[in-house]
Design a protein around this motif. Structure first.
Motif, PDB file in Angstrom:
ATOM      1  N   TRP A   1       0.378 -10.194  -2.728  1.00 50.89           N
ATOM      2  CA  TRP A   1       0.366  -8.921  -3.453  1.00 50.89           C
ATOM      3  C   TRP A   1      -0.834  -8.073  -3.046  1.00 50.89           C
ATOM      4  O   TRP A   1      -0.693  -6.882  -2.736  1.00 50.89           O
TER       5      TRP A   1
ATOM      6  N   HIS B   1      -1.076  -4.017  -2.815  1.00 47.64           N
ATOM      7  CA  HIS B   1      -2.146  -3.349  -3.545  1.00 47.64           C
ATOM      8  C   HIS B   1      -3.123  -2.617  -2.617  1.00 47.64           C
ATOM      9  O   HIS B   1      -3.385  -1.424  -2.792  1.00 47.64           O
TER      10      HIS B   1
ATOM     11  N   LEU C   1      -1.155   5.550  -8.957  1.00 50.88           N
ATOM     12  CA  LEU C   1      -0.909   4.203  -8.445  1.00 50.88           C
ATOM     13  C   LEU C   1      -0.874   3.173  -9.567  1.00 50.88           C
ATOM     14  O   LEU C   1      -0.135   2.191  -9.496  1.00 50.88           O
ATOM     15  N   ARG C   2      -1.677   3.388 -10.593  1.00 44.31           N
ATOM     16  CA  ARG C   2      -1.635   2.487 -11.755  1.00 44.31           C
ATOM     17  C   ARG C   2      -0.572   2.911 -12.754  1.00 44.31           C
ATOM     18  O   ARG C   2       0.048   2.074 -13.408  1.00 44.31           O
TER      19      ARG C   2
ATOM     20  N   ARG D   1       3.190   1.701 -11.287  1.00 42.59           N
ATOM     21  CA  ARG D   1       3.200   0.434 -10.575  1.00 42.59           C
ATOM     22  C   ARG D   1       4.625  -0.011 -10.256  1.00 42.59           C
ATOM     23  O   ARG D   1       5.556   0.270 -11.013  1.00 42.59           O
ATOM     24  N   SER D   2       4.763  -0.729  -9.152  1.00 43.34           N
ATOM     25  CA  SER D   2       6.051  -1.320  -8.831  1.00 43.34           C
ATOM     26  C   SER D   2       6.375  -2.397  -9.861  1.00 43.34           C
ATOM     27  O   SER D   2       5.464  -2.956 -10.506  1.00 43.34           O
TER      28      SER D   2
ATOM     29  N   GLU E   1       4.302  -5.502  -9.127  1.00 40.67           N
ATOM     30  CA  GLU E   1       2.897  -5.435  -9.488  1.00 40.67           C
ATOM     31  C   GLU E   1       2.715  -5.465 -11.003  1.00 40.67           C
ATOM     32  O   GLU E   1       1.815  -6.150 -11.512  1.00 40.67           O
ATOM     33  N   ALA E   2       3.555  -4.725 -11.726  1.00 42.20           N
ATOM     34  CA  ALA E   2       3.437  -4.700 -13.181  1.00 42.20           C
ATOM     35  C   ALA E   2       3.611  -6.097 -13.763  1.00 42.20           C
ATOM     36  O   ALA E   2       2.886  -6.502 -14.678  1.00 42.20           O
TER      37      ALA E   2
END
Length: 238
Positions: free
Chosen positions: A24, A29, A76-77, A80-81, A84-85
């Motif tokens: 990741w 990231h 980006l936060r 999130r994908s 990633e989340a």
């Protein structure tokens, strides 16, 4: 506005495997930032060289502290994908701190700091506080200058930069609820050294905290894992 600095420590914990964590970080990231945002001047990751937790450190030089509030970065936060989340919710610790630079001893011919061509292999992070009064920022500037003078004669010392924290957020399964868990030291010093034996030498130990005005809250040592190319450096592979 001054140069910015982003420091993130993380601990995968029991719910995230190391392979998942690394994949990741390396393939999602970091590229979303360094491959697309020219405001990210450098990026590097380090693994703990001591027994402390968290065991992973990521550092980024930022062109301007205003970047931290810019839509190109905040989205980006916010967006999130799903991958990633989900992963972030399972991490034991994710500790994100943003800083503005206070002082820099200057670039060195010994390494390129966080650039992938001859990067610094070892860093010492030093979180500290000064007495809480209106003059603490000036006192930290003076402390920084004293550190630079004291370390200038230490063989194997590369560079020191000092910072003031402007924002932070701790999340993760091991982070207690409540505001007390979010309290962090106001100031940070990042020392680059050629080897960790330098960090143990009497000259470095004395030079990294001259006088008694500053209270060192935590000191950690780190080994380089990877320094990344980025769009700002023009060294990304086609």
């Amino acid at each position: 506005m001054p140069l910015g600095f982003l420091l993130v420590t993380a601990e995968p914990g029991d719910k995230v495997t190391l392979d998942e964590f690394q994949d990741w970080y390396n393939n999602e990231h970091v590229p979303l930032r360094l491959n697309h945002l020219p405001s990210f001047l450098t990026g590097a990751r380090f693994r703990a060289a001591d027994s402390g937790i968290p065991s992973w450190l990521a550092v980024y030089d930022i062109d301007d502290t205003a970047t931290f509030a810019h839509e190109s970065y905040t989205r980006l936060r916010a967006n999130r994908s799903p991958r990633e989340a989900n992963l972030v919710q399972r991490l034991a610790i994710l500790d994100r701190r943003t800083y503005e630079i206070v002082a820099d001893s200057g670039e060195s011919t010994l390494t390129s700091s966080y650039k992938p061509e001859n990067p610094t292999k070892h860093v010492v992070t030093q979180w500290l506080n000064l007495p809480a009064d209106s003059e603490s920022d000036k006192a930290f500037e003076a402390w920084s200058a004293a550190v630079f003078r004291a370390l200038s004669g230490v063989e194997g010392w590369v560079r020191t930069r000092t910072y003031k924290c402007i924002d932070n957020l701790k999340t993760g399964l091991r982070i207690p609820a409540g505001p007390e868990a979010q309290i962090v030291p106001k100031y940070l010093a990042v020392h680059e050294v050629l080897s960790l034996s330098v960090a143990d030498s009497p000259g470095f130990v004395a030079g990294a905290n001259p006088g008694s005005q500053a209270t060192i809250e935590e000191t950690r040592t780190w080994d380089l894992y990877r320094a990344y190319p980025c769009i700002a450096q023009g060294n990304l592979a086609v």
